[in-house]
Every structure is written in structure tokens, then in C-alpha cells.
Design a protein around this motif. Structure first.
Motif, mmCIF file in Angstrom:
data_model
loop_
_atom_site.group_PDB
_atom_site.id
_atom_site.type_symbol
_atom_site.label_atom_id
_atom_site.label_comp_id
_atom_site.label_asym_id
_atom_site.label_seq_id
_atom_site.Cartn_x
_atom_site.Cartn_y
_atom_site.Cartn_z
ATOM 1 N N VAL A 187 0.822 -1.204 0.000
ATOM 2 C CA VAL A 187 0.000 0.000 0.000
ATOM 3 C C VAL A 187 0.859 1.258 0.000
ATOM 4 O O VAL A 187 0.444 2.314 -0.480
ATOM 5 C CB VAL A 187 -0.974 -0.017 1.203
ATOM 6 C CG1 VAL A 187 -0.237 0.218 2.509
ATOM 7 C CG2 VAL A 187 -2.094 1.000 1.013
ATOM 8 N N ASN A 188 2.097 1.143 0.493
ATOM 9 C CA ASN A 188 3.009 2.290 0.562
ATOM 10 C C ASN A 188 4.084 2.265 -0.521
ATOM 11 O O ASN A 188 5.068 3.004 -0.437
ATOM 12 C CB ASN A 188 3.686 2.328 1.940
ATOM 13 C CG ASN A 188 2.690 2.541 3.060
ATOM 14 O OD1 ASN A 188 1.806 3.387 2.963
ATOM 15 N ND2 ASN A 188 2.811 1.748 4.122
ATOM 16 N N HIS A 189 3.917 1.421 -1.537
ATOM 17 C CA HIS A 189 4.922 1.293 -2.588
ATOM 18 C C HIS A 189 4.294 1.477 -3.972
ATOM 19 O O HIS A 189 3.090 1.285 -4.158
ATOM 20 C CB HIS A 189 5.609 -0.077 -2.514
ATOM 21 C CG HIS A 189 6.570 -0.211 -1.377
ATOM 22 N ND1 HIS A 189 7.902 0.078 -1.489
ATOM 23 C CD2 HIS A 189 6.371 -0.575 -0.085
ATOM 24 C CE1 HIS A 189 8.499 -0.131 -0.318
ATOM 25 N NE2 HIS A 189 7.582 -0.515 0.552
ATOM 26 N N THR A 190 5.139 1.839 -4.932
ATOM 27 C CA THR A 190 4.712 1.973 -6.327
ATOM 28 C C THR A 190 4.674 0.601 -6.980
ATOM 29 O O THR A 190 5.636 -0.172 -6.875
ATOM 30 C CB THR A 190 5.680 2.887 -7.098
ATOM 31 O OG1 THR A 190 5.685 4.178 -6.492
ATOM 32 C CG2 THR A 190 5.262 3.012 -8.550
ATOM 33 N N LEU A 191 3.572 0.288 -7.651
ATOM 34 C CA LEU A 191 3.460 -0.958 -8.400
ATOM 35 C C LEU A 191 3.849 -0.710 -9.851
ATOM 36 O O LEU A 191 3.382 0.243 -10.474
ATOM 37 C CB LEU A 191 2.029 -1.499 -8.339
ATOM 38 C CG LEU A 191 1.436 -1.736 -6.948
ATOM 39 C CD1 LEU A 191 0.048 -2.369 -7.082
ATOM 40 C CD2 LEU A 191 2.343 -2.602 -6.096
ATOM 41 N N THR A 205 -4.878 -9.679 -9.889
ATOM 42 C CA THR A 205 -4.967 -11.117 -9.650
ATOM 43 C C THR A 205 -4.034 -11.541 -8.524
ATOM 44 O O THR A 205 -4.406 -12.317 -7.633
ATOM 45 C CB THR A 205 -4.636 -11.890 -10.939
ATOM 46 O OG1 THR A 205 -5.540 -11.503 -11.971
ATOM 47 C CG2 THR A 205 -4.712 -13.384 -10.722
ATOM 48 N N TRP A 206 -2.794 -11.025 -8.566
ATOM 49 C CA TRP A 206 -1.811 -11.420 -7.561
ATOM 50 C C TRP A 206 -2.222 -10.942 -6.167
ATOM 51 O O TRP A 206 -2.143 -11.695 -5.184
ATOM 52 C CB TRP A 206 -0.431 -10.852 -7.924
ATOM 53 C CG TRP A 206 0.647 -11.388 -7.021
ATOM 54 C CD1 TRP A 206 1.410 -12.489 -7.222
ATOM 55 C CD2 TRP A 206 1.047 -10.841 -5.754
ATOM 56 N NE1 TRP A 206 2.270 -12.675 -6.169
ATOM 57 C CE2 TRP A 206 2.067 -11.679 -5.248
ATOM 58 C CE3 TRP A 206 0.649 -9.745 -5.002
ATOM 59 C CZ2 TRP A 206 2.693 -11.452 -4.020
ATOM 60 C CZ3 TRP A 206 1.264 -9.512 -3.776
ATOM 61 C CH2 TRP A 206 2.274 -10.351 -3.292
ATOM 62 N N LEU A 207 -2.680 -9.700 -6.051
ATOM 63 C CA LEU A 207 -3.058 -9.151 -4.748
ATOM 64 C C LEU A 207 -4.262 -9.879 -4.163
ATOM 65 O O LEU A 207 -4.322 -10.131 -2.947
ATOM 66 C CB LEU A 207 -3.354 -7.655 -4.886
ATOM 67 C CG LEU A 207 -2.125 -6.766 -5.137
ATOM 68 C CD1 LEU A 207 -2.557 -5.376 -5.600
ATOM 69 C CD2 LEU A 207 -1.254 -6.666 -3.877
ATOM 70 N N LEU A 208 -5.220 -10.256 -5.012
ATOM 71 C CA LEU A 208 -6.362 -11.027 -4.524
ATOM 72 C C LEU A 208 -5.910 -12.383 -3.988
ATOM 73 O O LEU A 208 -6.366 -12.832 -2.927
ATOM 74 C CB LEU A 208 -7.385 -11.223 -5.647
ATOM 75 C CG LEU A 208 -8.254 -10.015 -5.997
ATOM 76 C CD1 LEU A 208 -9.089 -10.310 -7.241
ATOM 77 C CD2 LEU A 208 -9.163 -9.638 -4.826
ATOM 78 N N ALA A 209 -4.998 -13.042 -4.729
ATOM 79 C CA ALA A 209 -4.495 -14.348 -4.284
ATOM 80 C C ALA A 209 -3.718 -14.223 -2.981
ATOM 81 O O ALA A 209 -3.739 -15.134 -2.144
ATOM 82 C CB ALA A 209 -3.624 -14.966 -5.369
ATOM 83 N N ASP A 214 -6.543 -4.357 0.486
ATOM 84 C CA ASP A 214 -6.534 -2.908 0.702
ATOM 85 C C ASP A 214 -5.546 -2.180 -0.208
ATOM 86 O O ASP A 214 -5.469 -0.947 -0.185
ATOM 87 C CB ASP A 214 -6.187 -2.588 2.166
ATOM 88 C CG ASP A 214 -7.288 -3.036 3.122
ATOM 89 O OD1 ASP A 214 -8.456 -3.041 2.693
ATOM 90 O OD2 ASP A 214 -6.972 -3.380 4.271
ATOM 91 N N VAL A 215 -4.777 -2.917 -1.004
ATOM 92 C CA VAL A 215 -3.799 -2.304 -1.913
ATOM 93 C C VAL A 215 -4.481 -1.997 -3.243
ATOM 94 O O VAL A 215 -5.140 -2.869 -3.826
ATOM 95 C CB VAL A 215 -2.583 -3.236 -2.143
ATOM 96 C CG1 VAL A 215 -1.571 -2.574 -3.086
ATOM 97 C CG2 VAL A 215 -1.933 -3.601 -0.823
ATOM 98 N N ASP A 216 -4.331 -0.781 -3.735
ATOM 99 C CA ASP A 216 -4.894 -0.383 -5.026
ATOM 100 C C ASP A 216 -4.137 -1.110 -6.142
ATOM 101 O O ASP A 216 -2.955 -0.844 -6.364
ATOM 102 C CB ASP A 216 -4.763 1.131 -5.201
ATOM 103 C CG ASP A 216 -5.325 1.618 -6.539
ATOM 104 O OD1 ASP A 216 -5.798 0.784 -7.335
ATOM 105 O OD2 ASP A 216 -5.272 2.833 -6.782
ATOM 106 N N PRO A 217 -4.778 -2.044 -6.862
ATOM 107 C CA PRO A 217 -4.063 -2.836 -7.862
ATOM 108 C C PRO A 217 -3.780 -2.090 -9.160
ATOM 109 O O PRO A 217 -3.089 -2.607 -10.035
ATOM 110 C CB PRO A 217 -5.010 -4.003 -8.117
ATOM 111 C CG PRO A 217 -6.364 -3.428 -7.897
ATOM 112 C CD PRO A 217 -6.198 -2.437 -6.768
ATOM 113 N N PHE A 218 -4.305 -0.879 -9.303
ATOM 114 C CA PHE A 218 -4.166 -0.146 -10.562
ATOM 115 C C PHE A 218 -3.179 1.013 -10.465
ATOM 116 O O PHE A 218 -2.912 1.677 -11.464
ATOM 117 C CB PHE A 218 -5.528 0.381 -11.011
ATOM 118 C CG PHE A 218 -6.558 -0.701 -11.137
ATOM 119 C CD1 PHE A 218 -6.474 -1.650 -12.142
ATOM 120 C CD2 PHE A 218 -7.605 -0.792 -10.223
ATOM 121 C CE1 PHE A 218 -7.426 -2.653 -12.254
ATOM 122 C CE2 PHE A 218 -8.553 -1.793 -10.328
ATOM 123 C CZ PHE A 218 -8.470 -2.730 -11.349
#
Length: 308
Positions: A187-191, A205-209, A214-218
Motif C-alpha cells: 500500500v506504501n509502494h509503487t506498483l 490477480t496477484w493481490l487477490l491471491a 486494501d492495496v490499489d491494484p491499478f
């Protein structure tokens, strides 16, 4: 018809720097100094009257003009290379042309290629780095390496390996950035996203697994090439979700690390395949390359199993 074109040397410098998002890597590819690359790009920007890069403290980013020009220039240089190859007088009985995507070529194949050259010094290898489809049946290439579902018609195919989507980052990010011990810390890092692989291996997909809901996947920048996302991760720009095989050498050297357990990687649907013409399976140069490549891929499987 007279064409108004900037100097070819400047265009080559820009195209290489834009692919790598690095003057140093472009310089290594073209056999010049980073200063020479910078000078050529500055001259091109002056000729165009527009900037091509955003020069950040520790990274490069393409401007809109640079983004628009890059795929056309890359295709143009690919076609120039094909044209030059066809103009060669030699028949090239020992010249093996391998068509491969730039990402697989730079991240996996090229670092291993010297082992093939030492084993088969009589075979001269030409790497055609392109994502466009090539017709190996009419001699555009001797073999091709492609990523897909398999079931290729009109060619003999050998499965090399599938991959797993795994987060990777620079070890300096772990030392100097916010805490990164569990997936929720993202949540505190750039994806960093690899755009073309998101249909089968997205951050969502990875974050759900991983249960990190609570991490914004986009959030974070998107890259059309996997090697660009890897480059950004090496430069501590964020955490990249890439195929584990594409990061294998950087992970082995410690230039990249997995911030989480390998158990949190997720399988990707497609795999890499070696394609070759049915009627040329027994040609020595093709058979030698096929046998070597399959052994390299199997060796990679054994290394992966030992580290998990």
C-alpha cells in the motif's frame, strides 16, 4: 521522393535509449559511451524542436512524442536489419537466425548465448529481436521463440517453460523505502505493471491471491515491455510483477530480490515455445540450437526446484 530525416546515428541512439530507458544500456548495445548517446539525443531533440525524454534524478521517462515514435522506429530498424541480411552475398549455411521477442532475448536468452557459442563455434548466431510474426517456413528466420498457448500450426514446436508471476524489487528499496515484509505493505509502494501480460498475470490477480485487498491494484506506471519494468525495478522505482524466469539472472546476482516468499507467486497460463520448420528439423545448426536450448530450459527448471 526526397525524405526529410534526422541523422540515422541519432535515431539509433534514441531508439536504443528509449527501449532500455537508460543511456548507459544504450551505449553498451551500440558500442559507444553514454556521453555519445546523450549528445546524439540532444542533437535529435534540437533537430525536432521537442524533448523526447523526461530526465529524472535516477531514471528516464519518455515524453508523449518519444512514446509515439518508439514503436515505429523499432519496427523500422527491424526491417532495415532484415533488408541488410537479405542483401548479404553469403548463403549463410552456418548462420542461424533466431527470431525472439526483445524481452525474452535481453532478459533470458542473450545472457546464456555465450555457452552456445563456446559449444558450437562453427555456428554464427544472429538474434532478430522483434515481436512481429515471422514466417520461418520461407526463411525469414531459422527458428523462433514465442510466448503463447501452444498448438502452433505449420511448425514443429517444443515447450521450453511456463512461468509464475512474482513481485521483484531492488534490495535498496528494502533498505531505504517503507517497510515491505508482507503483501499488505505494498500500500506504501509503487506498483510497476507489464501491460501486455495483464490478461493472465495482473497485480489485481496477484493481490487477490495474496489477500492484500486494501492495496490499489491499478496504481503505478504501466510498461509495454517486460524489460522496461525490470529496468525500473532495478532503479528502485517500485515493485514489478514479472515472470520469474525473466528476472532469474537478476535474482541470482542479487540485483533484484523477492520481497515475499516464492510461495506467493502465481502461475501464468502461457509458456515459451521454440518453433522450427518441419522440413528442416535435422539441419545441424537447427538441431544443435534446439538441443542446447532445451537443455538450458531443463537446467533452469532444476535450479528453480532447488531454490524453492
Amino acid at each position: 521522393m526526397r525524405r526529410s530525416l534526422p541523422p540515422l546515428r541519432a535515431l539509433r541512439a534514441f531508439e536504443a535509449a528509449a527501449r532500455h530507458l537508460s543511456f548507459a544500456h544504450a551505449a553498451a548495445e551500440l558500442g559507444v559511451t553514454p556521453g555519445a548517446i546523450s549528445h546524439q539525443i540532444k542533437a535529435l531533440e534540437d533537430w525536432l524542436g521537442a524533448p523526447l525524454f523526461h530526465r529524472l534524478t535516477r531514471a528516464l521517462r519518455l515524453t508523449e512524442a518519444g512514446e509515439a515514435a518508439l514503436p515505429l522506429l523499432t519496427e523500422g530498424f527491424d526491417r532495415l536489419a532484415d533488408g541488410a541480411a537479405r542483401m548479404q552475398a553469403r548463403k549463410g549455411e552456418n548462420l542461424l537466425t533466431v527470431s525472439v521477442s526483445p524481452g525474452f532475448g535481453s532478459l533470458w536468452l542473450v545472457p546464456r548465448l555465450d555457452r552456445f557459442r563456446r559449444k558450437h563455434p562453427e555456428i554464427e548466431v544472429r538474434i532478430d529481436g522483434t515481436d512481429r510474426l515471422v514466417d520461418i517456413s520461407n526463411g525469414e528466420a531459422d527458428v523462433a521463440i514465442r510466448y503463447g498457448p501452444g498448438g502452433y500450426s505449420g511448425a514443429q514446436s517444443h515447450r521450453l517453460f511456463a512461468m509464475r508471476a512474482t513481485p521483484v524489487c531492488s534490495p535498496y528499496l528494502l533498505l531505504n523505502g517503507p517497510t515491505l515484509q508482507v503483501p499488505e505493505d505494498l500500500v506504501n509502494h509503487t506498483l510497476l505493471h507489464v501491460e501486455w501480460k495483464e490478461a493472465e498475470g495482473s497485480w489485481r490477480t496477484w493481490l487477490l491471491a495474496a489477500g492484500a485487498v486494501d492495496v490499489d491494484p491499478f496504481k503505478g506506471p504501466r510498461f509495454t515491455k517486460e524489460e522496461m519494468a525490470v529496468r525500473a525495478a532495478l532503479d528502485s522505482e517500485g515493485v514489478a510483477l514479472v515472470g520469474d524466469r525473466m528476472a532469474a539472472d537478476h535474482l541470482a546476482s542479487g540485483r533484484l530480490v523477492r520481497p515475499f516468499s516464492a510461495d506467493l507467486s502465481t502461475p501464468l497460463v502461457f509458456a515459451y515455445f521454440l518453433l522450427s520448420p518441419f522440413d528442416r528439423q535435422n539441419e545441424p545448426k537447427i538441431a544443435s540450437f534446439r538441443d542446447w536450448l532445451l537443455a538450458e530450459a531443463e537446467g533452469n527448471d532444476n535450479e528453480d526446484a532447488a531454490t524453492q
